[in-house]
Design a protein around this motif. Structure first.
Motif, PDB file in Angstrom:
ATOM      1  N   MET C  54      30.986 -18.042  96.798  1.00  0.00           N
ATOM      2  CA  MET C  54      31.745 -17.929  95.331  1.00  0.00           C
ATOM      3  C   MET C  54      31.035 -17.744  94.127  1.00  0.00           C
ATOM      4  O   MET C  54      31.482 -16.849  93.385  1.00  0.00           O
ATOM      5  N   VAL C  55      29.747 -18.487  94.037  1.00  0.00           N
ATOM      6  CA  VAL C  55      29.379 -18.190  92.933  1.00  0.00           C
ATOM      7  C   VAL C  55      28.656 -16.944  92.795  1.00  0.00           C
ATOM      8  O   VAL C  55      28.746 -16.534  91.590  1.00  0.00           O
ATOM      9  N   ILE C  56      28.007 -16.302  93.674  1.00  0.00           N
ATOM     10  CA  ILE C  56      27.456 -15.008  93.451  1.00  0.00           C
ATOM     11  C   ILE C  56      28.505 -13.894  93.383  1.00  0.00           C
ATOM     12  O   ILE C  56      28.553 -13.185  92.513  1.00  0.00           O
ATOM     13  N   SER C  57      29.376 -13.935  94.247  1.00  0.00           N
ATOM     14  CA  SER C  57      30.703 -12.968  93.910  1.00  0.00           C
ATOM     15  C   SER C  57      31.281 -13.062  92.711  1.00  0.00           C
ATOM     16  O   SER C  57      31.497 -11.893  92.014  1.00  0.00           O
ATOM     17  N   LYS C  58      31.417 -14.174  92.044  1.00  0.00           N
ATOM     18  CA  LYS C  58      32.104 -14.370  90.689  1.00  0.00           C
ATOM     19  C   LYS C  58      30.836 -13.985  89.511  1.00  0.00           C
ATOM     20  O   LYS C  58      31.282 -13.739  88.730  1.00  0.00           O
ATOM     21  N   GLY C  59      29.682 -14.471  90.031  1.00  0.00           N
ATOM     22  CA  GLY C  59      28.661 -14.425  88.768  1.00  0.00           C
ATOM     23  C   GLY C  59      28.157 -13.125  88.834  1.00  0.00           C
ATOM     24  O   GLY C  59      27.680 -12.791  87.655  1.00  0.00           O
ATOM     25  N   TYR C  60      27.823 -12.361  89.966  1.00  0.00           N
ATOM     26  CA  TYR C  60      26.879 -11.237  89.545  1.00  0.00           C
ATOM     27  C   TYR C  60      27.503 -10.139  88.584  1.00  0.00           C
ATOM     28  O   TYR C  60      26.904  -9.566  88.056  1.00  0.00           O
ATOM     29  N   PRO C  61      28.850  -9.848  88.521  1.00  0.00           N
ATOM     30  CA  PRO C  61      29.448  -8.978  87.731  1.00  0.00           C
ATOM     31  C   PRO C  61      29.070  -9.453  86.163  1.00  0.00           C
ATOM     32  O   PRO C  61      28.979  -8.335  85.418  1.00  0.00           O
ATOM     33  N   ALA C  62      28.837 -10.590  85.779  1.00  0.00           N
ATOM     34  CA  ALA C  62      28.462 -10.633  84.864  1.00  0.00           C
ATOM     35  C   ALA C  62      27.237 -10.468  84.114  1.00  0.00           C
ATOM     36  O   ALA C  62      27.030 -10.463  83.006  1.00  0.00           O
ATOM     37  N   PHE C  63      26.526 -10.292  85.154  1.00  0.00           N
ATOM     38  CA  PHE C  63      25.103  -9.673  84.554  1.00  0.00           C
ATOM     39  C   PHE C  63      25.054  -8.114  84.058  1.00  0.00           C
ATOM     40  O   PHE C  63      23.954  -7.836  83.781  1.00  0.00           O
ATOM     41  N   THR C  64      26.004  -7.348  84.316  1.00  0.00           N
ATOM     42  CA  THR C  64      26.318  -6.215  83.749  1.00  0.00           C
ATOM     43  C   THR C  64      27.333  -6.185  82.506  1.00  0.00           C
ATOM     44  O   THR C  64      28.312  -6.874  83.214  1.00  0.00           O
ATOM     45  N   GLN C  65      27.307  -5.686  81.532  1.00  0.00           N
ATOM     46  CA  GLN C  65      28.396  -5.952  80.509  1.00  0.00           C
ATOM     47  C   GLN C  65      28.584  -4.359  79.911  1.00  0.00           C
ATOM     48  O   GLN C  65      27.566  -3.609  79.552  1.00  0.00           O
ATOM     49  N   ALA C  66      29.710  -4.052  79.354  1.00  0.00           N
ATOM     50  CA  ALA C  66      29.932  -2.785  78.949  1.00  0.00           C
ATOM     51  C   ALA C  66      29.362  -2.864  77.428  1.00  0.00           C
ATOM     52  O   ALA C  66      29.418  -3.838  76.453  1.00  0.00           O
ATOM     53  N   ILE C 208      30.925   4.418  76.307  1.00  0.00           N
ATOM     54  CA  ILE C 208      30.402   2.993  77.044  1.00  0.00           C
ATOM     55  C   ILE C 208      29.954   3.127  78.290  1.00  0.00           C
ATOM     56  O   ILE C 208      30.255   4.000  79.022  1.00  0.00           O
ATOM     57  N   GLU C 209      29.025   2.287  78.428  1.00  0.00           N
ATOM     58  CA  GLU C 209      28.296   2.261  79.412  1.00  0.00           C
ATOM     59  C   GLU C 209      28.001   0.728  80.162  1.00  0.00           C
ATOM     60  O   GLU C 209      27.810  -0.201  79.350  1.00  0.00           O
ATOM     61  N   PHE C 210      28.104   0.463  81.421  1.00  0.00           N
ATOM     62  CA  PHE C 210      27.482  -0.915  81.779  1.00  0.00           C
ATOM     63  C   PHE C 210      26.234  -1.079  82.056  1.00  0.00           C
ATOM     64  O   PHE C 210      25.326  -0.169  82.477  1.00  0.00           O
ATOM     65  N   ARG C 211      25.569  -1.973  81.186  1.00  0.00           N
ATOM     66  CA  ARG C 211      24.032  -2.084  81.250  1.00  0.00           C
ATOM     67  C   ARG C 211      23.796  -3.433  81.651  1.00  0.00           C
ATOM     68  O   ARG C 211      24.784  -4.439  81.540  1.00  0.00           O
ATOM     69  N   PHE C 212      22.523  -3.603  82.179  1.00  0.00           N
ATOM     70  CA  PHE C 212      22.129  -5.279  82.665  1.00  0.00           C
ATOM     71  C   PHE C 212      22.188  -5.943  81.190  1.00  0.00           C
ATOM     72  O   PHE C 212      21.799  -5.519  80.156  1.00  0.00           O
ATOM     73  N   ALA C 213      22.932  -7.087  81.291  1.00  0.00           N
ATOM     74  CA  ALA C 213      22.925  -8.087  80.249  1.00  0.00           C
ATOM     75  C   ALA C 213      21.863  -8.983  79.965  1.00  0.00           C
ATOM     76  O   ALA C 213      22.033 -10.089  80.329  1.00  0.00           O
ATOM     77  N   TRP C 214      20.737  -8.161  79.314  1.00  0.00           N
ATOM     78  CA  TRP C 214      19.458  -9.008  78.976  1.00  0.00           C
ATOM     79  C   TRP C 214      19.942 -10.316  78.249  1.00  0.00           C
ATOM     80  O   TRP C 214      19.410 -11.162  78.189  1.00  0.00           O
ATOM     81  N   HIS C 215      20.969 -10.133  77.399  1.00  0.00           N
ATOM     82  CA  HIS C 215      21.308 -10.933  76.175  1.00  0.00           C
ATOM     83  C   HIS C 215      21.570 -12.293  76.973  1.00  0.00           C
ATOM     84  O   HIS C 215      21.872 -13.239  76.102  1.00  0.00           O
TER      85      HIS C 215
END
Lengths: 289, 458, 454
Positions: C54-66, C208-215
């Motif tokens: 649950m945590v990983i499947s929901k959480g990992y998309p958040a690490f890339t952002q438009a 627009i690109e998806f990049r790793f969300a370092w922020h």
């Protein structure tokens, strides 16, 4: 039921026989019964036991005479307890323990995969080194076996089994007023007799005793030894002991183990008076042990 | 800056003390060839301790009284009309003077008297600092000289140092006791203050929880009935136990009685991972996964189950407690002597007969103790219920409905409020006291049972 | 004799028969019981699995952002204010700061939204109709502040065109990731149709690109600009608290354990301390929060929301854990070692500090890490000392307002923009769990190292 077919034996008052045993010379208490007179139903053939890679027992072959007491003696770590535990397959419960060879009861191989170990252990009971009554009442301790095996049809049956078992173990008179008090409240010797009663209650053919007196004082030991002698009438008994005097006192047949090997076996009197093997002689005279 | 300076001065002095003590005792050793009672290290440490004590005393005095003295000095520098202002305006004036004195300056017009006061205060501040550091250092040096003079071959420096260490260790153990004392004292005082607003009987036996001002206006304090919260707590803990005890116990039984060592060594750590997960994660799991799943299940079978309910919170709390029960039960089952197992197996009992009729009865006290500890943990658990129980402090029996618990209400009533003026926030302490008392009783009983169980088989 | 033998034999045969009859049922029970055991384990393992899944499947998309790469024009017509003040001679620090703040206020007052909006409209294909509000909705609201900060740092940007990577808004991110149902009717969509269309087009043409969300790791929390919200403040807050715990709880805990295990005389007082510590270990964490609120904040007047208070509360909370774990590792030291040391004439203190403690070091280390990990994940008591306040800054000292990792998770899960923050919360949980697993792994590795060395 079997109760009426033989006498239950007089209860052992603790003070009745204390002088009878420890001080007496070995020879006088040796029974002179020829083991050959009793046929053997339990036989072992080339039994070896391995713990992991380590071999603990080497090719042991011995016949156990019916309705008599056989003693396994030897220094500690000689494999006598290991061998005893093979007979009712208690070694099954030890991780990584492997048994080879044949052990047969009435010609039936005890290690046959089709054989039911539960049924086997009901036929071959066991009494352990340290008295291990369950944390239940005296009654429940004895009733445990009959209950799990469904031997008692009703409450009255069960009570009868418990009573006769306690009588056979010579404990009934001492505990009849407190059957429903915890078994752990008894003295060490009483606890061990309770464990014997518990084993008897299932109606075994063979009773294995693994140093049953090693945790007891001399008086309690004497009582148990007399009891063993009584039980011989109805049960085949194998006793493991490190005490040669005990073997001499209670057994008709003796087997000497050393370093995992069966060195010598024969009628007790012979082993103690005229051993064939030097090692047996050394052990008996106290040179090894 | 200042604390660093003081720490540095102290460290230098202590280092000096140590070397002095060390070398002096060494010198004694060399000079008379006398046998020292203690090794030079201990003499050094003793001198360093002597240096530390007076310095710490001076600093403690300064920390306690310094701010007061500074303030009094600034006030004495202010014109009378400003002093007469009192309150926050006086505080602002004092802050301005301090800012000027520190050299940072203040925005806006600076009155000449402010500059003057700032300058004198800066001098005063510097002097007091010098005085304090000087006094600490001076006393330290005096103590050093004294301690150095005391050094003789017969001086039992080691014993003295060890005594000091002993006291220090004792003081550290006292912290835990002080914590308990602090908990009891703070809960009691604030709860008593709460009971000046609300009758204890109304609190402990009230069936309505409505801390807002009541609409009729007659009962201006609102109603603070504990029972709905207590009921919610018990219901959630009960559901949690229904999940955790069977699963946890069966896991422990399987792992300790059936599993091969290899299986045990792989599975145990995995289950222990469950124990290390923060409760907030369980709360989120309840909110996002368990709640909706239960609601959907309810819909499928035609029962209304709310996504946030006692059931959701209880189930997830049960999951949280599984490893707790299983590891405690595992410990306890292992403590039942092997002889019991052998005795039963030797009679021809099957494994499960042995477990159910001998091991479990023998281990029962221990397992009861473990369960009580688990219950105490369940009723004290906060985040799962805060997030997933629905926060609805109403007495109701249906576990599929939202409820509230003691812990949830503590969080709700106290969050963001620190003045503790009214019963609305003070009630948190009365609830905390109730919770503390409940868990304390459970823990004491549980620990007693477990201890007695251990002694039985030792 | 022969009679008895036959009758006992018959009885024995009857008994065997009875036992045999029951065997089938008993073995079935055995199988069932085993099945329950395996079932329980599968449930437990399944739950661990579900939770992590649950945590990983929901959480990992958040690490890339438009991210939208747009050309920003610092238009002098929009940015019309006085130049930055210069520090005059003899001006006090405070005065200069006041003047500069005034200028910054003026800069902030400028219509930065307009700048962002123009950048979006310029990047749209020729002739694409889009309203100003709709264009603005594409980009995260925090980006205008970033442009302002760029400008404050370098006023020479005025009148220049610069290509800037800007975070798309949370809603854009949801739309492009499909976190929100793309088939919902317009009324229930968070973005207007034109914005959605533009976002799709920009993703297509690479604006627009998806990049790793370092922020997520470098930014602080933000309410106005959810897409830019990060964990840095909470992370530093937790770090301060852990420092406090390590500096206070570990020495005090180890010292108490040493005292109780090695020095304490057996009397009522030490019995009391012992019972007290065992009970303290089971006191609900929220009670420690109440203690913190009443004693540290109200009585001692320490600041609300400060990591120092959180650290103190967590110190008291983890103290019993550390004491108990340290004691058990002290108890594991064989008595022979103690006797050997004492026999050589060592004093008790020397025996403990020179012989016993070094051996128990791995145990103490594990105890420490267990304690710190427990403290790191604790939320409830922190809520009571105000650490759930919204803090949009990285705390400079432990006395500043701050959040903490678990509290940040709590705050994010309560955010109204559920579509976006469910993922963000899961990502934060991944970070927290990652930290805890790392801590535990370090403990295991260190312990193995230390134990092997002996």
């Amino acid at each position: 039921m079997t109760t009426d077919t033989f006498s239950a034996g007089a209860p052992f008052a603790m003070s009745a026989s204390p002088t009878a045993v420890p001080a007496e010379p070995v020879k006088e208490t040796v029974r002179t019964i020829d083991p050959a007179a009793n046929p053997a139903r339990l036989r072992t053939d080339d039994v070896s036991v391995f713990y992991g890679d380590k071999q603990a027992l080497f090719d042991v072959s011995i016949d156990i005479p019916e309705k008599s007491v056989s003693a396994f003696i030897g220094p500690s770590g000689c494999g006598k307890s290991t061998f005893l535990r093979c007979i009712n397959r208690m070694n099954d419960t030890i991780e990584g323990c492997r048994v080879s060879g044949d052990i047969t009861l009435d010609g039936e191989n005890l290690y046959d995969p089709r054989l039911d170990v539960v049924e086997l252990r009901a036929r071959i009971g066991m009494v352990f080194q340290k008295p291990n009554p369950f944390p239940k009442s005296i009654f429940e301790n004895v009733a445990y076996g009959p209950r799990i095996h469904g031997l008692a049809g009703n409450k009255a049956d069960l009570e009868e089994i418990v009573e006769s078992s306690l009588k056979k173990a010579g404990l009934f008179e001492e505990v009849k007023d407190r059957l429903h008090q915890p078994g752990t409240g008894l003295s060490g010797g009483q606890q061990q007799r309770l464990c014997i009663a518990r084993a008897i209650a299932v109606g075994p053919e063979v009773i294995l005793m693994d140093e049953p007196c090693s945790a007891l004082d001399p008086i309690a030991t004497a009582v148990i030894e007399e009891l063993i002698d009584e039980l011989r009438e109805n049960y085949t008994i194998i006793i493991v002991t490190h005490s040669m005097q005990q073997a001499a006192r209670v057994s008709q047949k003796t087997a000497f183990f050393h370093l995992g090997k069966l060195i010598e076996e024969g009628p007790t009197e012979e082993i103690f008076t005229n051993p064939r093997e030097k090692r047996t002689q050394d052990y008996i005279t106290g040179r090894i042990g | 800056m200042t604390p660093m300076l003081i720490a540095a001065v102290l460290l230098v002095l202590m280092g000096l003390g140590y070397t002095q003590g060390f070398s002096r005792s060494r010198a004694l050793l060399a000079a008379d060839g006398a046998r020292l009672h203690s090794r030079p290290q201990y003499h050094g440490a003793l001198v360093a301790l002597w240096v530390l004590v007076p310095a710490i005393l001076v600093l403690a005095l300064w920390v306690m009284f310094g701010p007061g003295v500074s303030r009094a000095f600034i006030v004495s520098q202010l014109p009378a009309d400003i002093v007469a202002l009192e309150g926050s305006q006086l505080n602002i004036a004092i802050a301005r003077i301090q800012a000027i004195a520190s050299g940072f300056g203040v925005a806006g017009e600076v009155a000449p008297w402010e500059t003057a006061a700032g300058e004198t205060y800066a001098q005063f501040h510097f002097l007091t600092l010098l005085l304090v550091v000087g006094a600490a250092a001076g006393l330290g040096i005096l103590a050093l000289l004294y301690a150095r003079k005391r050094i003789t071959p017969a001086l039992r420096a080691r014993n003295a140092v060890e005594r000091a260490i002993g006291w220090l260790l004792l003081a550290c153990s006292a912290v835990a006791v002080l914590t308990t004392f602090g908990i009891v004292a703070s809960l009691l005082t604030e709860a008593i203050r709460f009971f000046t607003f609300v009758n204890p009987l109304d609190f402990f036996f009230g069936t309505v929880w409505n801390p807002r001002f009541s609409s009729t206006g007659s009962d201006a304090q609102g109603q603070y009935g504990l029972l709905p919260l207590l009921w919610g707590t018990i219901m959630v803990a009960g559901i949690a136990m229904l999940v955790a005890v069977p699963v946890g116990l069966m896991t422990a039984i399987y792992l300790s009685q059936y599993a091969s060592p290899r299986m045990r060594n792989t599975i145990k750590p995995v289950i222990e991972v469950l124990a290390g997960i923060p409760t907030i994660v369980y709360g989120f799991f309840a909110l996002v996964t368990m709640g909706p799943a239960l609601a959907a299940l309810g819909q499928a079978i035609g029962v209304e189950i709310r996504a946030t309910s006692a059931l959701t919170a209880g189930l997830v709390m049960g999951i949280m407690i599984i490893p707790f029960i299983s590891s405690l039960s595992d410990d306890i089952l292992r403590q039942v002597p092997q002889a019991m197992r052998d005795g039963s197996l030797g009679l021809g009992a099957t494994q499960n007969e042995t477990i159910r009729r001998v091991l479990l009865p023998a281990a029962l006290p221990g397992i009861v103790g473990a369960t009580l500890l688990a219950i105490s943990r369940a009723i004290g658990e906060t985040m799962i219920v805060v997030m997933a129980a629905g926060n609805s402090p109403i007495l109701r029996a249906n576990p599929a409905e939202p409820i509230s618990t003691v812990t949830v209400t503590i969080v709700n009533q106290l969050t963001g409020d620190s003045d503790f003026a009214g019963p609305q926030s003070l009630v948190a302490f009365a609830l905390g006291l109730t919770l503390f008392a409940m868990t304390l009783v459970l823990n004491v009983v549980a620990l007693m049972i477990v201890r007695r169980f251990r002694e039985q088989y030792e | 004799m022969a009679d008895t033998t036959t009758s006992t034999d018959a009885a024995a045969r009857a008994r065997r028969e009875t036992i045999r009859k029951g065997l089938g049922r008993r073995h079935l029970t055995e199988k069932l019981f085993r099945g329950f055991g395996i079932g329980a384990i599968l449930i437990a393992l399944g739950l661990v699995g579900t939770l992590f899944w649950m945590v990983i499947s929901k959480g990992y998309p958040a690490f890339t952002q438009a991210n939208a790469t747009l050309e920003v024009y610092f238009d002098p017509e929009i940015l019309s204010f006085d130049p930055a003040p210069v520090r005059g001679a003899g001006q006090s620090d405070a005065d200069y700061r006041a003047a500069h703040l005034g200028w910054q206020r003026a800069v902030t007052m400028a219509n930065w939204n307009r700048i962002v909006e123009n950048a979006v409209v310029n990047a749209a294909p020729q002739g694409f109709e889009i309203g100003s509000r709709e264009a603005l909705a594409l980009i995260d609201a925090g980006e205008r502040h970033r442009l302002r900060d760029m400008f404050v740092a370098n006023p020479n940007l005025l009148g220049q065109r610069v290509s800037v990577d800007m975070l798309a808004s949370a809603n854009t991110d949801n739309w492009l990731k499909g976190t929100i149902d793309r088939n919902l009717p317009d009324a229930r969509q968070q973005l207007a149709a034109s914005t959605r269309q533009l976002a799709d087009m920009m993703l297509e043409n690479g604006t627009i690109e998806f990049r790793f969300a370092w922020h997520i790791f470098t930014n602080v929390d933000s309410r106005a600009a959810p897409a830019a919200a990060g964990l840095a403040g909470a992370f530093v807050g937790s770090l301060y608290m852990m420092l406090v715990v390590i500096v206070l709880a570990v020495p005090i805990g180890v010292a108490s354990a040493i005292y109780l295990e090695e020095f304490a005389p057996k009397n009522r007082l030490t019995d009391l301390i012992e019972v007290n510590i065992n009970n303290l270990a089971a006191v609900p964490s929220i009670v420690f929060g109440l203690l913190g609120a009443a004693v540290f904040i109200r009585y001692f007047g320490l600041p609300l929301s400060a990591p120092i208070v959180g650290g103190l509360v967590l110190t008291l909370m983890t103290l019993p854990t550390i004491i108990i774990a340290t004691r058990s590792s002290l108890r594991a030291v064989p008595p022979s070692l103690r006797q050997a040391a004492l026999g050589l004439g060592a004093s008790k203190t020397q025996m403990v500090f020179h012989h016993v403690l070094p051996i128990t070091f791995p145990g103490i280390l594990t105890a420490t890490i267990i304690g710190v990990a427990q403290a790191l994940g604790e939320t409830a008591p922190l809520l009571l000392i105000g650490m759930n306040a919204f803090v949009a800054a990285i705390p400079a000292t432990p006395f500043d307002q701050s959040s903490a990792l678990p509290v940040q998770i709590y705050l994010w899960q309560g955010n109204e923009n559920r579509n976006f923050f469910e993922a963000r919360t899961s990502a934060a949980i991944m970070v927290l769990l990652g930290l805890m697993i790392t801590l535990n792994a370090i403990a295991v590795i260190l312990r193995q190292r230390l134990e092997r060395r002996k």
